[in-house]
Design an enzyme around this catalytic site. Structure first.
Site, PDB file in Angstrom:
ATOM      1  NE  ARG A  61      42.889  43.345  40.359  1.00  0.00           N
ATOM      2  CZ  ARG A  61      41.799  42.821  40.325  1.00  0.00           C
ATOM      3  NH1 ARG A  61      40.749  43.479  39.869  1.00  0.00           N
ATOM      4  NH2 ARG A  61      41.410  41.738  40.869  1.00  0.00           N
ATOM      5  CG  ASP A 106      46.644  38.458  53.027  1.00  0.00           C
ATOM      6  OD1 ASP A 106      47.934  38.688  52.624  1.00  0.00           O
ATOM      7  OD2 ASP A 106      45.807  39.308  53.040  1.00  0.00           O
ATOM      8  CG  ASP A 127      44.319  37.020  50.185  1.00  0.00           C
ATOM      9  OD1 ASP A 127      44.208  38.238  49.588  1.00  0.00           O
ATOM     10  OD2 ASP A 127      45.342  36.325  50.131  1.00  0.00           O
ATOM     11  CB  THR A 180      43.397  47.853  32.032  1.00  0.00           C
ATOM     12  OG1 THR A 180      44.553  47.311  32.695  1.00  0.00           O
ATOM     13  CG2 THR A 180      44.206  48.863  30.980  1.00  0.00           C
TER      14      THR A 180
HETATM   15  N1  URA Z   1      41.946  35.363  45.690  1.00  0.00           N
HETATM   16  C1  URA Z   1      41.792  34.813  47.004  1.00  0.00           C
HETATM   17  O1  URA Z   1      42.979  34.552  47.650  1.00  0.00           O
HETATM   18  N2  URA Z   1      40.568  34.707  47.484  1.00  0.00           N
HETATM   19  C2  URA Z   1      39.432  34.635  46.781  1.00  0.00           C
HETATM   20  O2  URA Z   1      38.351  34.494  47.467  1.00  0.00           O
HETATM   21  C3  URA Z   1      39.690  35.189  45.508  1.00  0.00           C
HETATM   22  C4  URA Z   1      40.782  35.474  44.994  1.00  0.00           C
END
Ligand code: URA
Length: 209
Positions: A104, A203, A200, A108
């Site tokens: 990212r 993770d 996530d 921007t």
């Molecule tokens: N990416 C993720 O791993 N979890 C989310 O909730 C949104 C984007």
């Protein structure tokens, strides 16, 4: 407009419930993502073309159907997409695997390619882009753009959980791409996480924080 297909198969829904739970550990999470990807691949490959060949059973000669050998490519968006690749390859072991890495841009906030490695015969292949979470849709839109600009003609997108915002963004940017989702959740929160989601995905798959 491409179609949006939300899986309602009980096995998929059951397994999703377990990966959503915060106490599900890395090993189990990884195994379940792999299994869900396999179940989704079963449906995604429903329209693969067949041809008839002559075979001989112990009883007689007959004609029977086999896949035409259409060339397929699986493309995970790094890094969480990696968790879905083996599950798909269990059903289509001859598929080639490409990789797309995006970061990212801090100014921007848009995703930018940092790594793209794809099979050489891009124009002849159908591609399945995989990423567990379709949140804002930014990464999926950019990854599909990366494939198209290198010549990919037919692409589908497969994810575990999507937010309505991500589906809308992907449909608008790539109306020719069919979207396969195991669950369509409620919304995104202010931090960009899907609600209720699973946290996530990267993770949880790789045991990082
Ligand atoms: N990416 C993720 O791993 N979890 C989310 O909730 C949104 C984007």
């Amino acid at each position: 407009m491409g179609k949006v297909f939300v899986f309602d198969h009980p096995l998929i829904q059951h397994k999703l419930t377990y990966i959503r739970q915060k106490d599900t550990g890395t090993k189990e999470f990884r195994e379940l993502v792999d299994e869900i990807a396999t179940l989704m691949a079963f449906e995604v490959t429903r329209d693969l073309p067949l041809t008839e060949i002559e075979i001989e059973t112990p009883i007689c000669k007959t004609k029977a159907k086999v896949l035409t050998g259409k060339k397929l490519g699986v493309v995970p968006i790094l890094r969480a997409g990696m968790g879905m690749v083996d599950g798909v390859l269990k059903l289509i072991p001859n598929a080639r695997v490409g990789h797309i890495g995006l970061y990212r841009d801090p100014e921007t906030l848009k995703p930018v390619e940092y790594y793209v490695k794809l099979p050489t015969d891009i124009e002849e292949r159908d591609f399945i882009v995989v990423d567990p979470m379709l949140a804002t849709g930014g990464s999926a839109v950019e990854a599909i753009h990366a494939l198209k600009k290198r010549g990919a003609k037919h692409i589908i997108f497969m994810c575990l959980i999507a937010a309505p915002e991500g589906v809308k963004a992907l449909e608008e940017a790539h109306p020719d791409v069919d979207i396969y989702i195991a669950a369509l959740d409620e919304k995104l929160n202010e931090k960009g996480y899907i609600v209720p989601g699973l946290g996530d995905a990267g993770d949880r798959l790789f045991g990082t924080k």
